[in-house]
Motif scaffolding. Structure first.
Motif, PDB file in Angstrom:
ATOM      1  N   UNK A 168       0.826  -1.209   0.000  1.00  0.00           N
ATOM      2  CA  UNK A 168       0.000   0.000   0.000  1.00  0.00           C
ATOM      3  C   UNK A 168       0.861   1.259   0.000  1.00  0.00           C
ATOM      4  N   UNK A 169       1.976   1.228   0.696  1.00  0.00           N
ATOM      5  CA  UNK A 169       2.872   2.379   0.691  1.00  0.00           C
ATOM      6  C   UNK A 169       3.412   2.638  -0.719  1.00  0.00           C
ATOM      7  N   UNK A 170       3.759   1.581  -1.414  1.00  0.00           N
ATOM      8  CA  UNK A 170       4.261   1.727  -2.783  1.00  0.00           C
ATOM      9  C   UNK A 170       3.200   2.333  -3.690  1.00  0.00           C
ATOM     10  N   UNK A 171       1.931   1.946  -3.458  1.00  0.00           N
ATOM     11  CA  UNK A 171       0.827   2.496  -4.250  1.00  0.00           C
ATOM     12  C   UNK A 171       0.672   3.992  -3.970  1.00  0.00           C
ATOM     13  N   UNK A 172       0.803   4.381  -2.695  1.00  0.00           N
ATOM     14  CA  UNK A 172       0.704   5.794  -2.327  1.00  0.00           C
ATOM     15  C   UNK A 172       1.848   6.597  -2.950  1.00  0.00           C
ATOM     16  N   UNK A 173       3.032   6.034  -2.937  1.00  0.00           N
ATOM     17  CA  UNK A 173       4.192   6.706  -3.518  1.00  0.00           C
ATOM     18  C   UNK A 173       4.032   6.874  -5.033  1.00  0.00           C
ATOM     19  N   UNK A 174       3.517   5.860  -5.680  1.00  0.00           N
ATOM     20  CA  UNK A 174       3.299   5.916  -7.128  1.00  0.00           C
ATOM     21  C   UNK A 174       2.304   7.014  -7.475  1.00  0.00           C
ATOM     22  N   UNK A 175       1.234   7.114  -6.687  1.00  0.00           N
ATOM     23  CA  UNK A 175       0.224   8.149  -6.923  1.00  0.00           C
ATOM     24  C   UNK A 175       0.785   9.534  -6.642  1.00  0.00           C
ATOM     25  N   UNK A 176       1.624   9.650  -5.616  1.00  0.00           N
ATOM     26  CA  UNK A 176       2.196  10.945  -5.244  1.00  0.00           C
ATOM     27  C   UNK A 176       3.072  11.509  -6.359  1.00  0.00           C
ATOM     28  N   UNK A 177       3.740  10.646  -7.082  1.00  0.00           N
ATOM     29  CA  UNK A 177       4.636  11.087  -8.159  1.00  0.00           C
ATOM     30  C   UNK A 177       3.866  11.685  -9.334  1.00  0.00           C
ATOM     31  N   UNK A 178       2.560  11.466  -9.363  1.00  0.00           N
ATOM     32  CA  UNK A 178       1.728  12.023 -10.433  1.00  0.00           C
ATOM     33  C   UNK A 178       1.177  13.406 -10.071  1.00  0.00           C
ATOM     34  N   UNK A 179       1.369  13.816  -8.818  1.00  0.00           N
ATOM     35  CA  UNK A 179       0.927  15.143  -8.402  1.00  0.00           C
ATOM     36  C   UNK A 179       1.832  16.207  -9.008  1.00  0.00           C
ATOM     37  N   UNK A 180       1.420  17.463  -8.864  1.00  0.00           N
ATOM     38  CA  UNK A 180       2.185  18.543  -9.471  1.00  0.00           C
ATOM     39  C   UNK A 180       2.576  19.615  -8.456  1.00  0.00           C
ATOM     40  N   UNK A 181       3.614  20.330  -8.812  1.00  0.00           N
ATOM     41  CA  UNK A 181       4.010  21.512  -8.067  1.00  0.00           C
ATOM     42  C   UNK A 181       4.357  21.278  -6.613  1.00  0.00           C
ATOM     43  N   UNK A 182       4.010  22.267  -5.779  1.00  0.00           N
ATOM     44  CA  UNK A 182       4.351  22.223  -4.360  1.00  0.00           C
ATOM     45  C   UNK A 182       3.636  21.085  -3.637  1.00  0.00           C
ATOM     46  N   UNK A 183       2.456  20.707  -4.143  1.00  0.00           N
ATOM     47  CA  UNK A 183       1.733  19.592  -3.534  1.00  0.00           C
ATOM     48  C   UNK A 183       2.523  18.299  -3.706  1.00  0.00           C
ATOM     49  N   UNK A 184       3.035  18.088  -4.893  1.00  0.00           N
ATOM     50  CA  UNK A 184       3.858  16.905  -5.152  1.00  0.00           C
ATOM     51  C   UNK A 184       5.087  16.892  -4.249  1.00  0.00           C
ATOM     52  N   UNK A 185       5.754  18.032  -4.140  1.00  0.00           N
ATOM     53  CA  UNK A 185       6.963  18.118  -3.315  1.00  0.00           C
ATOM     54  C   UNK A 185       6.658  17.776  -1.862  1.00  0.00           C
ATOM     55  N   UNK A 186       5.571  18.359  -1.331  1.00  0.00           N
ATOM     56  CA  UNK A 186       5.218  18.129   0.064  1.00  0.00           C
ATOM     57  C   UNK A 186       4.863  16.669   0.326  1.00  0.00           C
ATOM     58  N   UNK A 187       4.034  16.087  -0.537  1.00  0.00           N
ATOM     59  CA  UNK A 187       3.580  14.714  -0.320  1.00  0.00           C
ATOM     60  C   UNK A 187       4.741  13.737  -0.442  1.00  0.00           C
ATOM     61  N   UNK A 188       5.590  13.920  -1.428  1.00  0.00           N
ATOM     62  CA  UNK A 188       6.737  13.021  -1.578  1.00  0.00           C
ATOM     63  C   UNK A 188       7.697  13.152  -0.396  1.00  0.00           C
ATOM     64  N   UNK A 189       7.890  14.373   0.061  1.00  0.00           N
ATOM     65  CA  UNK A 189       8.759  14.591   1.218  1.00  0.00           C
ATOM     66  C   UNK A 189       8.174  13.898   2.450  1.00  0.00           C
ATOM     67  N   UNK A 190       6.866  13.982   2.601  1.00  0.00           N
ATOM     68  CA  UNK A 190       6.196  13.354   3.743  1.00  0.00           C
ATOM     69  C   UNK A 190       6.258  11.841   3.663  1.00  0.00           C
ATOM     70  N   UNK A 191       6.069  11.302   2.472  1.00  0.00           N
ATOM     71  CA  UNK A 191       6.121   9.847   2.306  1.00  0.00           C
ATOM     72  C   UNK A 191       7.536   9.321   2.531  1.00  0.00           C
ATOM     73  N   UNK A 192       8.528  10.063   2.107  1.00  0.00           N
ATOM     74  CA  UNK A 192       9.910   9.647   2.362  1.00  0.00           C
ATOM     75  C   UNK A 192      10.219   9.659   3.853  1.00  0.00           C
ATOM     76  N   UNK A 193       9.625  10.630   4.584  1.00  0.00           N
ATOM     77  CA  UNK A 193       9.780  10.657   6.032  1.00  0.00           C
ATOM     78  C   UNK A 193       9.104   9.445   6.659  1.00  0.00           C
ATOM     79  N   UNK A 194       7.918   9.098   6.151  1.00  0.00           N
ATOM     80  CA  UNK A 194       7.206   7.915   6.635  1.00  0.00           C
ATOM     81  C   UNK A 194       8.028   6.656   6.396  1.00  0.00           C
ATOM     82  N   UNK A 195       8.621   6.567   5.230  1.00  0.00           N
ATOM     83  CA  UNK A 195       9.466   5.409   4.916  1.00  0.00           C
ATOM     84  C   UNK A 195      10.652   5.323   5.876  1.00  0.00           C
TER      85      UNK A 195
END
Length: 212
Positions: A168-195
């Motif tokens: 499920x984490x991999x699925x969330x990460x895959x979806x996050x990479x499709x986001x754009x701009x500052x939202x993408x940056x924030x979500x990916x940064x947060x998911x990397x922290x979760x990892x």
């Protein structure tokens, strides 16, 4: 320390007792240390900007109105008696930023308490993680991220080492990479922290998980 006294008096107030109470721990009887309120300037939270929403919940703290009340909240967990407030229901479209964090250390630990404020400082309050949420968490663009994260959160074991959580984490990460701009940056940064944390059972460290 002034804030320690303010904190200990604030826990006695009915309106804030559920948020600021210090819960006893199992070894409290053998621990002679007294609860200490420590106010921290969380630059790692503040620098994320105005991306939080205060949830519309009947147990949430009132929102104080006016910059004067914000200035008082910076120094005190509660402004003067009779200060103007509104309900969280009326600020659902307002974005907030975390300004300060109050942690309790010694003889038990309540949840961290956050001072949040709108950009113009018109609205502010002290509240906990349970009543805060990433502003875009339930937006359509975030569904691919939030759905798998909620599946992980609803399991007894949220360790990312477990196969289903890892999937499920991999699925969330895959979806996050499709986001754009500052939202993408924030979500990916947060998911990397979760990892890095390896589990969702880390309170108060990841804004993306607030209110999830």
């Amino acid at each position: 320390m002034k804030f320690q006294k303010l904190f200990l008096s604030a826990v006695l107030l009915t309106s804030t007792a559920t948020i600021l109470t210090v819960a006893p721990t199992a070894n409290a009887a053998t621990n002679d240390s007294k609860p200490v309120a420590v106010v921290e300037n969380k630059a790692n939270f503040t620098k994320e900007g105005y991306i939080m929403r205060i949830l519309n919940d009947r147990d949430a703290s009132p929102i104080y109105v006016g910059k004067a009340n914000y200035n008082k909240l910076v120094k005190n967990v509660t402004p003067a008696k009779g200060a103007k407030t509104i309900s969280p229901k009326k600020v659902q479209k307002v974005k907030f930023r975390i300004e300060k964090v109050l942690n309790v250390k010694g003889r038990g630990a309540g949840a961290p308490v956050y001072l949040v404020a709108s950009k113009d400082k018109k609205y502010s309050t002290w509240t906990t993680q349970a009543f805060l949420q990433y502003y875009y968490l339930n937006s359509k663009s975030m569904q691919g991220v939030t759905k798998p994260l909620k599946r992980i959160a609803n399991r007894l074991n949220t360790s990312l080492k477990k196969a289903n959580n890892k999937r499920d984490f991999s699925a969330a990460m895959k979806a996050a990479k499709k986001l754009r701009g500052s939202q993408r940056d924030f979500v990916l940064r947060s998911l990397n922290q979760l990892k890095k944390d390896g589990s969702m059972n880390v309170e108060g460290k990841n804004l993306l998980l607030f209110g999830l």
